[in-house]
Write a protein that holds these residues in place. Structure first.
Motif, PDB file in Angstrom:
ATOM      1  N   GLY A   1      -1.976  -9.755   4.478  1.00 24.45           N
ATOM      2  CA  GLY A   1      -2.732  -9.268   3.319  1.00 24.45           C
ATOM      3  C   GLY A   1      -3.558  -8.039   3.642  1.00 24.45           C
ATOM      4  N   GLN A   2      -4.234  -8.053   4.773  1.00 21.56           N
ATOM      5  CA  GLN A   2      -5.046  -6.904   5.155  1.00 21.56           C
ATOM      6  C   GLN A   2      -4.183  -5.711   5.539  1.00 21.56           C
ATOM      7  OE1 GLN A   2      -8.367  -6.614   4.587  1.00 21.56           O
ATOM      8  NE2 GLN A   2      -7.850  -8.535   3.575  1.00 21.56           N
ATOM      9  N   GLY A   3      -3.021  -5.978   6.116  1.00 23.76           N
ATOM     10  CA  GLY A   3      -2.097  -4.890   6.416  1.00 23.76           C
ATOM     11  C   GLY A   3      -1.702  -4.154   5.142  1.00 23.76           C
ATOM     12  N   ILE A   4      -1.351  -4.907   4.123  1.00 31.14           N
ATOM     13  CA  ILE A   4      -0.943  -4.310   2.843  1.00 31.14           C
ATOM     14  C   ILE A   4      -2.117  -3.594   2.180  1.00 31.14           C
ATOM     15  CG2 ILE A   4      -0.168  -4.873   0.504  1.00 31.14           C
ATOM     16  CD1 ILE A   4       1.500  -7.159   1.899  1.00 31.14           C
ATOM     17  N   ILE A   5      -3.285  -4.219   2.203  1.00 34.08           N
ATOM     18  CA  ILE A   5      -4.463  -3.609   1.561  1.00 34.08           C
ATOM     19  C   ILE A   5      -4.835  -2.287   2.220  1.00 34.08           C
ATOM     20  CG2 ILE A   5      -6.970  -3.872   1.273  1.00 34.08           C
ATOM     21  CD1 ILE A   5      -6.360  -6.883   0.671  1.00 34.08           C
ATOM     22  N   PHE A   6      -4.953  -2.277   3.537  1.00 35.49           N
ATOM     23  CA  PHE A   6      -5.345  -1.041   4.231  1.00 35.49           C
ATOM     24  C   PHE A   6      -4.263   0.030   4.109  1.00 35.49           C
ATOM     25  CE2 PHE A   6      -8.675  -3.609   6.206  1.00 35.49           C
ATOM     26  CZ  PHE A   6      -9.721  -2.706   6.231  1.00 35.49           C
ATOM     27  N   MET A   7      -2.992  -0.356   4.222  1.00 37.94           N
ATOM     28  CA  MET A   7      -1.912   0.613   4.064  1.00 37.94           C
ATOM     29  C   MET A   7      -1.952   1.224   2.657  1.00 37.94           C
ATOM     30  SD  MET A   7       2.235   0.068   4.138  1.00 37.94           S
ATOM     31  CE  MET A   7       2.165  -0.989   2.703  1.00 37.94           C
ATOM     32  N   SER A   8      -2.124   0.382   1.656  1.00 42.87           N
ATOM     33  CA  SER A   8      -2.166   0.868   0.277  1.00 42.87           C
ATOM     34  C   SER A   8      -3.357   1.786   0.059  1.00 42.87           C
ATOM     35  CB  SER A   8      -2.242  -0.311  -0.695  1.00 42.87           C
ATOM     36  OG  SER A   8      -1.116  -1.135  -0.552  1.00 42.87           O
ATOM     37  N   PHE A   9      -4.531   1.376   0.518  1.00 41.01           N
ATOM     38  CA  PHE A   9      -5.724   2.199   0.343  1.00 41.01           C
ATOM     39  C   PHE A   9      -5.549   3.567   0.992  1.00 41.01           C
ATOM     40  CE2 PHE A   9      -9.646   3.993   1.952  1.00 41.01           C
ATOM     41  CZ  PHE A   9     -10.370   4.119   0.769  1.00 41.01           C
ATOM     42  N   GLU A  10      -5.122   3.576   2.233  1.00 37.04           N
ATOM     43  CA  GLU A  10      -4.972   4.839   2.955  1.00 37.04           C
ATOM     44  C   GLU A  10      -3.906   5.726   2.306  1.00 37.04           C
ATOM     45  OE1 GLU A  10      -6.815   6.100   5.428  1.00 37.04           O
ATOM     46  OE2 GLU A  10      -8.103   4.342   5.490  1.00 37.04           O
ATOM     47  N   SER A  11      -2.817   5.137   1.838  1.00 38.07           N
ATOM     48  CA  SER A  11      -1.756   5.907   1.181  1.00 38.07           C
ATOM     49  C   SER A  11      -2.233   6.495  -0.138  1.00 38.07           C
ATOM     50  CB  SER A  11      -0.525   5.030   0.948  1.00 38.07           C
ATOM     51  OG  SER A  11       0.010   4.598   2.180  1.00 38.07           O
ATOM     52  N   ILE A  12      -2.935   5.700  -0.926  1.00 41.52           N
ATOM     53  CA  ILE A  12      -3.461   6.181  -2.212  1.00 41.52           C
ATOM     54  C   ILE A  12      -4.511   7.257  -1.984  1.00 41.52           C
ATOM     55  CG2 ILE A  12      -4.814   5.504  -4.248  1.00 41.52           C
ATOM     56  CD1 ILE A  12      -3.318   2.742  -4.013  1.00 41.52           C
ATOM     57  N   GLN A  13      -5.413   7.024  -1.037  1.00 41.68           N
ATOM     58  CA  GLN A  13      -6.444   8.023  -0.729  1.00 41.68           C
ATOM     59  C   GLN A  13      -5.808   9.343  -0.290  1.00 41.68           C
ATOM     60  OE1 GLN A  13      -8.929   7.253   2.717  1.00 41.68           O
ATOM     61  NE2 GLN A  13     -10.651   8.285   1.749  1.00 41.68           N
ATOM     62  N   SER A  14      -4.811   9.267   0.545  1.00 36.58           N
ATOM     63  CA  SER A  14      -4.125  10.467   1.023  1.00 36.58           C
ATOM     64  C   SER A  14      -3.450  11.207  -0.133  1.00 36.58           C
ATOM     65  CB  SER A  14      -3.090  10.080   2.085  1.00 36.58           C
ATOM     66  OG  SER A  14      -2.394  11.212   2.540  1.00 36.58           O
ATOM     67  N   ALA A  15      -2.782  10.474  -1.010  1.00 29.14           N
ATOM     68  CA  ALA A  15      -2.117  11.098  -2.157  1.00 29.14           C
ATOM     69  C   ALA A  15      -3.132  11.749  -3.089  1.00 29.14           C
ATOM     70  CB  ALA A  15      -1.288  10.060  -2.909  1.00 29.14           C
ATOM     71  N   LEU A  16      -4.254  11.096  -3.315  1.00 28.75           N
ATOM     72  CA  LEU A  16      -5.294  11.671  -4.179  1.00 28.75           C
ATOM     73  C   LEU A  16      -5.875  12.944  -3.561  1.00 28.75           C
ATOM     74  CD1 LEU A  16      -7.137   8.440  -5.366  1.00 28.75           C
ATOM     75  CD2 LEU A  16      -5.693   9.953  -6.756  1.00 28.75           C
ATOM     76  N   GLU A  17      -6.157  12.905  -2.271  1.00 28.22           N
ATOM     77  CA  GLU A  17      -6.703  14.083  -1.591  1.00 28.22           C
ATOM     78  C   GLU A  17      -5.716  15.247  -1.612  1.00 28.22           C
ATOM     79  OE1 GLU A  17      -7.791  12.639   2.284  1.00 28.22           O
ATOM     80  OE2 GLU A  17      -9.673  11.774   1.553  1.00 28.22           O
ATOM     81  N   LYS A  18      -4.438  14.927  -1.485  1.00 26.02           N
ATOM     82  CA  LYS A  18      -3.400  15.963  -1.455  1.00 26.02           C
ATOM     83  C   LYS A  18      -3.218  16.613  -2.832  1.00 26.02           C
ATOM     84  CE  LYS A  18       1.514  16.501  -0.387  1.00 26.02           C
ATOM     85  NZ  LYS A  18       2.727  15.809   0.020  1.00 26.02           N
ATOM     86  N   ASN A  19      -3.326  15.825  -3.893  1.00 24.73           N
ATOM     87  CA  ASN A  19      -2.971  16.289  -5.222  1.00 24.73           C
ATOM     88  C   ASN A  19      -4.142  16.645  -6.132  1.00 24.73           C
ATOM     89  OD1 ASN A  19      -0.015  16.060  -5.084  1.00 24.73           O
ATOM     90  ND2 ASN A  19      -0.476  13.904  -4.729  1.00 24.73           N
ATOM     91  N   PHE A  20      -5.351  16.268  -5.758  1.00 24.82           N
ATOM     92  CA  PHE A  20      -6.503  16.530  -6.623  1.00 24.82           C
ATOM     93  C   PHE A  20      -7.683  17.045  -5.791  1.00 24.82           C
ATOM     94  CE2 PHE A  20      -4.041  13.097  -8.570  1.00 24.82           C
ATOM     95  CZ  PHE A  20      -3.821  13.614  -9.849  1.00 24.82           C
ATOM     96  N   ALA A  21      -8.125  18.228  -6.106  1.00 25.29           N
ATOM     97  CA  ALA A  21      -9.212  18.864  -5.351  1.00 25.29           C
ATOM     98  C   ALA A  21     -10.484  18.034  -5.341  1.00 25.29           C
ATOM     99  CB  ALA A  21      -9.493  20.253  -5.920  1.00 25.29           C
TER     100      ALA A  21
END
Length: 163
Positions: free
Chosen positions: A139-159
């Motif tokens: 569960g924590q593997g999925i949560i942290f992976m998802s958070f980091e992936s979403i955060q990275s995508a947001l940082e990449k696509n939105f100033a």
């Protein structure tokens, strides 16, 4: 809610029936029994988990010089879940005892720790650790992976999300 859940499981009652029973036999205090032990468990759980993941992330990315891949986030979250579970399972055991139907045998949270160690030994503080690891680690593997992936995508696509 956590205390009610623990007691209704022990009493084999539905949630509402159990809640009525607790209020009738113990009063409103029965609903909050074990609150301090719960705070200790949750505080140590989150503290250990995020401390571990942040150290892992810093190490694996060379302090942010390399990107954290989703698989790295998955493994970091899984290892954080393992670390936090092993580090705070004693608090979880005490929390469960303090919320249970036999909590009156303990004067307080510290007395519960003392009685478990004296009467049952250190091993009793790790009761249930294997099934808990089986639930928490993936569960924590999925949560942290998802958070980091979403955060990275947001940082990449939105100033607005860039540091």
């Amino acid at each position: 809610v956590e205390t009610v859940k623990t007691k209704v499981i022990e009493l084999n009652m539905s949630f509402l029936t159990g809640l009525k029973h607790i209020l009738k036999t113990e009063g409103i205090g029965g609903v909050y029994q074990g609150a301090f032990a719960t705070a200790l468990k949750q505080g140590s759980n989150q503290g250990l988990r995020f401390m571990w993941f942040n150290e892992y992330k810093s190490y694996i990315t060379n302090d942010g010089e390399k990107p954290l891949t989703p698989i790295m986030g998955l493994f970091g979250g899984m290892s954080a879940g393992c670390f936090s579970t092993l580090g705070n399972n004693p608090f979880d055991v005490v929390k469960t005892r303090m919320q249970g139907t036999k909590a009156s045998q303990y004067k307080n949270t510290l007395d519960c720790f003392r009685q478990i160690l004296t009467n049952e030994g250190v091993g009793a503080l790790y009761a249930g650790v294997v099934p808990r690891l089986g639930r928490v680690v993936p569960g924590q593997g999925i949560i942290f992976m998802s958070f980091e992936s979403i955060q990275s995508a947001l940082e990449k696509n939105f100033a607005i999300f860039r540091p």
